[in-house]
Design a protein around this motif. Sequence first.
Motif, mmCIF file in Angstrom:
data_model
loop_
_atom_site.group_PDB
_atom_site.id
_atom_site.type_symbol
_atom_site.label_atom_id
_atom_site.label_comp_id
_atom_site.label_asym_id
_atom_site.label_seq_id
_atom_site.Cartn_x
_atom_site.Cartn_y
_atom_site.Cartn_z
ATOM 1 N N VAL A 73 42.170 63.014 -5.823
ATOM 2 C CA VAL A 73 43.229 62.087 -6.229
ATOM 3 C C VAL A 73 43.692 62.385 -7.645
ATOM 4 O O VAL A 73 44.895 62.498 -7.918
ATOM 5 C CB VAL A 73 42.746 60.626 -6.111
ATOM 6 N N ILE A 74 42.746 62.528 -8.571
ATOM 7 C CA ILE A 74 43.150 62.736 -9.963
ATOM 8 C C ILE A 74 43.674 64.147 -10.201
ATOM 9 O O ILE A 74 44.316 64.417 -11.218
ATOM 10 C CB ILE A 74 42.001 62.416 -10.943
ATOM 11 N N SER A 75 43.399 65.069 -9.251
ATOM 12 C CA SER A 75 43.921 66.433 -9.363
ATOM 13 C C SER A 75 45.182 66.629 -8.538
ATOM 14 O O SER A 75 45.688 67.748 -8.437
ATOM 15 C CB SER A 75 42.864 67.438 -8.905
ATOM 16 N N LYS A 76 45.665 65.546 -7.909
ATOM 17 C CA LYS A 76 46.889 65.563 -7.101
ATOM 18 C C LYS A 76 46.775 66.541 -5.938
ATOM 19 O O LYS A 76 47.684 67.316 -5.652
ATOM 20 C CB LYS A 76 48.103 65.888 -7.973
ATOM 21 N N LEU A 77 45.636 66.483 -5.255
ATOM 22 C CA LEU A 77 45.411 67.291 -4.063
ATOM 23 C C LEU A 77 45.490 66.407 -2.821
ATOM 24 O O LEU A 77 45.496 65.180 -2.910
ATOM 25 C CB LEU A 77 44.038 67.980 -4.128
ATOM 26 N N MET B 45 34.051 53.764 -20.765
ATOM 27 C CA MET B 45 35.158 54.486 -20.137
ATOM 28 C C MET B 45 36.417 54.462 -20.989
ATOM 29 O O MET B 45 37.334 55.243 -20.769
ATOM 30 C CB MET B 45 35.472 53.884 -18.764
ATOM 31 N N ASP B 46 36.484 53.566 -21.976
ATOM 32 C CA ASP B 46 37.672 53.506 -22.825
ATOM 33 C C ASP B 46 37.781 54.718 -23.734
ATOM 34 O O ASP B 46 38.809 54.951 -24.359
ATOM 35 C CB ASP B 46 37.648 52.230 -23.679
ATOM 36 N N ASP B 47 36.686 55.512 -23.825
ATOM 37 C CA ASP B 47 36.706 56.688 -24.696
ATOM 38 C C ASP B 47 37.612 57.792 -24.164
ATOM 39 O O ASP B 47 38.014 58.681 -24.889
ATOM 40 C CB ASP B 47 35.287 57.260 -24.853
ATOM 41 N N LEU B 48 37.932 57.759 -22.865
ATOM 42 C CA LEU B 48 38.720 58.835 -22.291
ATOM 43 C C LEU B 48 39.625 58.302 -21.193
ATOM 44 O O LEU B 48 39.414 57.246 -20.635
ATOM 45 C CB LEU B 48 37.821 59.942 -21.741
ATOM 46 N N LEU B 49 40.653 59.068 -20.927
ATOM 47 C CA LEU B 49 41.663 58.660 -19.955
ATOM 48 C C LEU B 49 42.053 59.859 -19.110
ATOM 49 O O LEU B 49 42.463 60.895 -19.624
ATOM 50 C CB LEU B 49 42.904 58.107 -20.681
ATOM 51 N N VAL B 50 41.911 59.707 -17.802
ATOM 52 C CA VAL B 50 42.352 60.751 -16.893
ATOM 53 C C VAL B 50 43.806 60.490 -16.539
ATOM 54 O O VAL B 50 44.164 59.411 -16.086
ATOM 55 C CB VAL B 50 41.492 60.760 -15.610
ATOM 56 N N GLU B 51 44.635 61.488 -16.791
ATOM 57 C CA GLU B 51 46.071 61.325 -16.552
ATOM 58 C C GLU B 51 46.402 61.627 -15.095
ATOM 59 O O GLU B 51 46.778 62.729 -14.730
ATOM 60 C CB GLU B 51 46.858 62.249 -17.484
ATOM 61 N N ALA B 52 46.168 60.660 -14.244
ATOM 62 C CA ALA B 52 46.506 60.774 -12.826
ATOM 63 C C ALA B 52 46.363 59.402 -12.204
ATOM 64 O O ALA B 52 45.985 58.442 -12.864
ATOM 65 C CB ALA B 52 45.594 61.774 -12.123
ATOM 66 N N ARG C 45 39.611 71.082 5.454
ATOM 67 C CA ARG C 45 39.285 72.295 6.200
ATOM 68 C C ARG C 45 39.632 73.575 5.456
ATOM 69 O O ARG C 45 39.155 74.647 5.826
ATOM 70 C CB ARG C 45 40.009 72.282 7.545
ATOM 71 N N VAL C 46 40.466 73.492 4.430
ATOM 72 C CA VAL C 46 40.889 74.690 3.703
ATOM 73 C C VAL C 46 40.702 74.459 2.206
ATOM 74 O O VAL C 46 40.705 73.318 1.732
ATOM 75 C CB VAL C 46 42.373 75.039 3.994
ATOM 76 N N PRO C 47 40.538 75.525 1.435
ATOM 77 C CA PRO C 47 40.409 75.377 -0.027
ATOM 78 C C PRO C 47 41.704 74.845 -0.641
ATOM 79 O O PRO C 47 42.798 75.069 -0.122
ATOM 80 C CB PRO C 47 40.126 76.814 -0.505
ATOM 81 N N GLN C 48 41.558 74.129 -1.753
ATOM 82 C CA GLN C 48 42.714 73.626 -2.492
ATOM 83 C C GLN C 48 42.496 73.863 -3.984
ATOM 84 O O GLN C 48 41.365 73.928 -4.456
ATOM 85 C CB GLN C 48 42.911 72.128 -2.243
ATOM 86 N N ILE D 113 41.982 67.715 -22.869
ATOM 87 C CA ILE D 113 41.350 68.871 -22.236
ATOM 88 C C ILE D 113 41.873 68.981 -20.812
ATOM 89 O O ILE D 113 41.894 67.994 -20.067
ATOM 90 C CB ILE D 113 39.818 68.729 -22.210
ATOM 91 N N ASP D 114 42.282 70.178 -20.427
ATOM 92 C CA ASP D 114 42.697 70.426 -19.045
ATOM 93 C C ASP D 114 41.516 70.918 -18.226
ATOM 94 O O ASP D 114 40.626 71.604 -18.741
ATOM 95 C CB ASP D 114 43.814 71.481 -19.000
ATOM 96 N N PHE D 115 41.532 70.574 -16.946
ATOM 97 C CA PHE D 115 40.537 71.071 -16.007
ATOM 98 C C PHE D 115 41.256 71.712 -14.829
ATOM 99 O O PHE D 115 42.180 71.119 -14.271
ATOM 100 C CB PHE D 115 39.641 69.941 -15.481
ATOM 101 N N ARG D 116 40.837 72.907 -14.471
ATOM 102 C CA ARG D 116 41.344 73.551 -13.265
ATOM 103 C C ARG D 116 40.355 73.267 -12.143
ATOM 104 O O ARG D 116 39.158 73.535 -12.276
ATOM 105 C CB ARG D 116 41.489 75.052 -13.483
ATOM 106 N N VAL D 117 40.856 72.710 -11.045
ATOM 107 C CA VAL D 117 39.991 72.214 -9.973
ATOM 108 C C VAL D 117 40.141 73.093 -8.742
ATOM 109 O O VAL D 117 41.263 73.419 -8.331
ATOM 110 C CB VAL D 117 40.334 70.750 -9.633
ATOM 111 N N SER D 118 39.013 73.461 -8.146
ATOM 112 C CA SER D 118 39.021 74.242 -6.914
ATOM 113 C C SER D 118 38.060 73.599 -5.922
ATOM 114 O O SER D 118 36.905 73.325 -6.261
ATOM 115 C CB SER D 118 38.591 75.689 -7.191
ATOM 116 N N THR D 119 38.545 73.336 -4.708
ATOM 117 C CA THR D 119 37.684 72.793 -3.658
ATOM 118 C C THR D 119 37.467 73.853 -2.591
ATOM 119 O O THR D 119 38.354 74.660 -2.313
ATOM 120 C CB THR D 119 38.294 71.538 -3.013
#
Length: 575
Positions: free
Chosen positions: A251-255, A169-176, A261-264, A278-284
């Motif tokens: 949590v890591i996507s600040k949702l 896991m030290d290979d990468l870091l999620v900024e959140a 009950r609704v999309p985020q 790398i950025d990720f766009r997250v949709s639930t």
Amino acid sequence: MAAVTQFAGAALTGLARALVQQGKLRPDRAEALARQAAQSKTQFLDALLAAQDREGLDAREIARIAAQTFGHPLLDLDAIVPDALPKDLIDRKLVSSLRVLALAKRGNKITVAVSDPTNLPALDQVKFQTQLTPEIVVVEHTKLLGLTQSFTQSASQKLDDLVGADFNMDDLLVEASDELPEETGGEVDDAPVVRFLQKLLLDAINEGASDLHFEPYEKSYRVRFRVDGQLREVAQPPLAIRDRLSARVKVISKLDISEKRVPQDGRLKLALGAQRAIDFRVSTLPTQYGEKIVMRVLDSAQAKIGVDALGFEPEQKETLLRAIRQPWGMVLVTGPTGSGKTVTLYSCLSILNQPGVNISTAEDPIEIQLAGINQVNINDKAGLTFATALRAFLRQDPDIVMVGEVRDLETADIAIKAAQTGHMVLSTLHTNDAPTTVTRLVNMGVAPYNIVSSVILVVAQRLARKLCTCKQPTELSKDVLQAAGFPAHELGGWVPYKPVGCDRCRGSGYKGRVGIFEVMPITEAVQDLVMGGASASKIARHVREHGVIGLRQSGLSKVRQGLTSLEEVLGCTND
């Protein structure tokens, strides 16, 4: 009949006696195995199936004899979905030690799978613990062992197996934030879920995936990557992690983790060392069995690949570069979702991004962050629409404006006015080809004279999968080639290739994608056609006669160059 198989002198009981009576096992051999099982405190079946000389008996035959002799149904466990089994009816320790597995509960009865129906003490313990009456189904012993081991293994252990011991896991870091709220609950520890998610993100980047799909169903949970436009399943994690994984992503996507009950929509950044992120766009999306999550990989390196790498033919590239370097006008890039329009626009912006140029973009959402460009994220709920952003841009002295998409007449009108008043405007539109784009604007309500006085170039595009280096030459008849669109004078002097499959391309035969383009400048003749109300087909015939190659012909050019296969081009273009 005794409850458990025992050895008592020459007397055999239970399943051992049944096998001897059926003539499937010699009495002396059965007695020896029964003695061995009693001494090692295991079941008779364990000793029998572990023996070298079991006289041709296998688990399937033993199960058939047991079911027939003792009058119970026979079931093949391969037909069972493990995640669909009830987890809490029988204590997991009893499942492992007694070799019994709960299959279903109906009223005050519980259906249990056993390989030895004469093991009455085990059934009595099940009845005592569950306060239900057991109904026996006979199954193969080896399959029962495998399923009970899988059933009693924790979800955390299964995740660890999926991740592997060599993942660091030290290979990468999620900024959140790394905190998970206690209320998400479940049987899964946080650490395995975190490791599993981060490994998936890293694998997606390494494999060049454009999207990750986390999909919960009633009895299973799967993860798929979209690589080169094709979805491919990469993992089936335990169903138990569904809510925990969803909470982790939120949590890591600040949702809002409490809102299911609704999309985020959200974003996260994954740092790969000090030099690359790398950025990720997250949709639930709430579905019947949980939240489906799609993560779009947004790699800023894609915007820097340059026009040369996109796949334009030399004349097409020169036409595009000449158009975007004009002091004013509108350039439209069209095509369906996922056809690479955004990358084309970003590549153009990278060329135009100079210190003396003011560039502003309105996007929904911002796909890739570019230094030196003023990027605005559209927020319809807050009143920040494309039209609102465009009006604001025009008050801030822009040289170049990029609009993510022309969706309505209001946006189209403002974008056209910007192009008419000395600005270069880049935008996208969802149409199937370049000639249709002009008629689409007319149908939206844009006056033809506004179109001809602002739009200077239309680029239609598709993405075709590139053949991997394992490609091999293939033979195609002249009739097939001509039916595909090759002129008779282009049938010789080149060799078509077909996909084969290797480790590098994971057996698909394709690796990477290349653009197929139709680049149509709005010449004076095209302007006259538009003003005269010409149809898209009439405009298409005119531009073909004057050297503009369509999407199909552009794709066939890639086939001649050996970049892709004929099947791939036929699959992504029309005649």
